[in-house]
Write an enzyme that holds these catalytic residues in place. Structure first.
Site, PDB file in Angstrom:
ATOM      1  N   CYS A 129       0.619  -7.640  -1.550  1.00 13.30           N
ATOM      2  CA  CYS A 129       0.096  -6.730  -2.568  1.00 13.30           C
ATOM      3  C   CYS A 129       0.902  -5.423  -2.572  1.00 13.30           C
ATOM      4  O   CYS A 129       1.352  -4.945  -3.621  1.00 13.30           O
ATOM      5  CB  CYS A 129      -1.388  -6.470  -2.307  1.00 13.30           C
ATOM      6  SG  CYS A 129      -2.198  -5.473  -3.557  1.00 13.30           S
ATOM      7  N   CYS A 143      -4.670   3.628  -2.033  1.00 14.49           N
ATOM      8  CA  CYS A 143      -5.393   2.837  -3.032  1.00 14.49           C
ATOM      9  C   CYS A 143      -6.868   2.722  -2.648  1.00 14.49           C
ATOM     10  O   CYS A 143      -7.211   2.659  -1.456  1.00 14.49           O
ATOM     11  CB  CYS A 143      -4.815   1.428  -3.106  1.00 14.49           C
ATOM     12  SG  CYS A 143      -3.116   1.361  -3.669  1.00 14.49           S
ATOM     13  N   CYS A 151      -8.125   0.044  -0.059  1.00 15.69           N
ATOM     14  CA  CYS A 151      -7.537   0.091   1.286  1.00 15.69           C
ATOM     15  C   CYS A 151      -7.675   1.466   1.933  1.00 15.69           C
ATOM     16  O   CYS A 151      -6.935   1.807   2.862  1.00 15.69           O
ATOM     17  CB  CYS A 151      -6.070  -0.312   1.226  1.00 15.69           C
ATOM     18  SG  CYS A 151      -5.829  -1.945   0.539  1.00 15.69           S
ATOM     19  N   CYS A 187       2.511   0.574   4.322  1.00 18.02           N
ATOM     20  CA  CYS A 187       2.573  -0.255   3.105  1.00 18.02           C
ATOM     21  C   CYS A 187       3.910  -0.979   2.982  1.00 18.02           C
ATOM     22  O   CYS A 187       4.013  -1.967   2.271  1.00 18.02           O
ATOM     23  CB  CYS A 187       2.303   0.588   1.869  1.00 18.02           C
ATOM     24  SG  CYS A 187       3.523   1.880   1.590  1.00 18.02           S
TER      25      CYS A 187
HETATM   26 FE1  SF4 Z   1      -2.567  -3.345  -2.620  1.00 15.68          FE
HETATM   27 FE2  SF4 Z   1      -3.945  -1.998  -0.760  1.00 15.68          FE
HETATM   28 FE3  SF4 Z   1      -1.273  -1.963  -0.761  1.00 15.68          FE
HETATM   29 FE4  SF4 Z   1      -2.658  -0.673  -2.650  1.00 15.68          FE
HETATM   30  S1  SF4 Z   1      -2.598  -0.201  -0.434  1.00 15.68           S
HETATM   31  S2  SF4 Z   1      -0.870  -1.921  -2.983  1.00 15.68           S
HETATM   32  S3  SF4 Z   1      -4.371  -2.122  -2.962  1.00 15.68           S
HETATM   33  S4  SF4 Z   1      -2.641  -3.736  -0.369  1.00 15.68           S
END
Ligand code: SF4
Length: 248
Positions: free
Chosen positions: A126, A209, A212, A236
């Site tokens: 993601c 986000c 998360c 991330c």
């Molecule tokens: Fe996806 Fe969470 Fe990464 Fe945002 S922080 S891009 S929702 S996995």
């Protein structure tokens, strides 16, 4: 500063060169690092921010120093309303336009291709789709990017240098606050009465986000606690590669 008249692209970015540069910048302070970056790269240098406290410091210092470079943020389509509102507030207060960098993949398309709530089933993928790839695309035409990375933020970030080569994006990464603590940044924000994300006052030390990001108890020392809570994930992938960075 010894290196300010040298064009970094006429140098090989050897470990030796970076060691000498970083050792000199260690005592220079963030404004000198910003000045060095601007002198070296001009408007081919950009600032990336998620509007955290370090980002607020950097936006303010660039504005105060009269350094006009592109500022961008990564819009995953999953940010808090408070974060979008802060962006608008900053733009108005400093008369700026902050560039939105995002994926063309809508959340609906992502769910169709990879399943619902990918952040739960495969958060590295993601992040890769919604952050790593859009960033790589945006930086492909730049020479340097400034970040708010600090050594004190987490174990993952403890070796952060002021100037580094970013092999994922093939640009120079500049971290003017590498040796600052969170308290130092907050002291600065408070002394200058800079805007900040109101969620920090509600128990969120680090804000990304919505799915998360969690509230945490005040005892924990890790400044990035509350991100991907309960998962074996602390980054991330835009600063430290994750396993999924090779997936296109
Ligand atoms: Fe996806 Fe969470 Fe990464 Fe945002 S922080 S891009 S929702 S996995």
């Amino acid at each position: 500063m010894q290196y300010e008249d040298q064009n970094i692209f006429n140098q090989k970015l050897t470990d030796d060169f970076l060691d000498r540069l970083n050792s000199e910048l260690e005592a220079a302070g963030p404004s000198q690092v910003l000045f060095w970056g601007y002198h070296t790269f001009g408007t081919d240098m950009v600032l990336g921010t998620g509007f955290g406290p370090s980002g607020m410091f950097l936006i303010y210092r660039l504005w105060e120093m009269g350094i006009k470079i592109p500022i961008f943020y990564l819009d995953t389509h999953l940010l808090f309303d408070e974060t979008y509102a802060l962006k608008e507030r900053i733009e108005k207060r400093f008369n700026l336009t902050i560039t939105r960098v995002s994926t063309d993949l809508s959340l609906g398309q992502q769910a169709e291709r990879f399943g619902q709530e990918l952040w739960k089933t495969d958060p590295n993928r993601c992040c890769h789709l919604r952050k790593v790839l859009p960033l790589r695309n945006y930086l492909s035409e730049k020479k340097a990017w400034i970040t708010g990375l600090r050594r004190a933020q987490s174990k993952d970030r403890r070796n952060t240098q002021f100037v580094e080569w970013d092999p994922e994006n093939e640009v120079v990464k500049i971290n003017p606050l590498a040796n600052w603590t969170g308290r130092e940044v907050w002291n600065y924000i408070e002394s200058k009465e800079l805007p900040y994300n109101p969620l920090h006052d509600e128990g969120y030390p680090s804000i990304g986000c919505i799915p998360c990001t969690s509230v945490v108890d005040a005892e924990s020392k890790d400044e990035r606690r509350g991100r991907w809570k309960g998962l074996d994930k602390t980054e991330c992938g835009i600063h430290h590669p994750t396993q999924k960075n090779n997936i296109e």
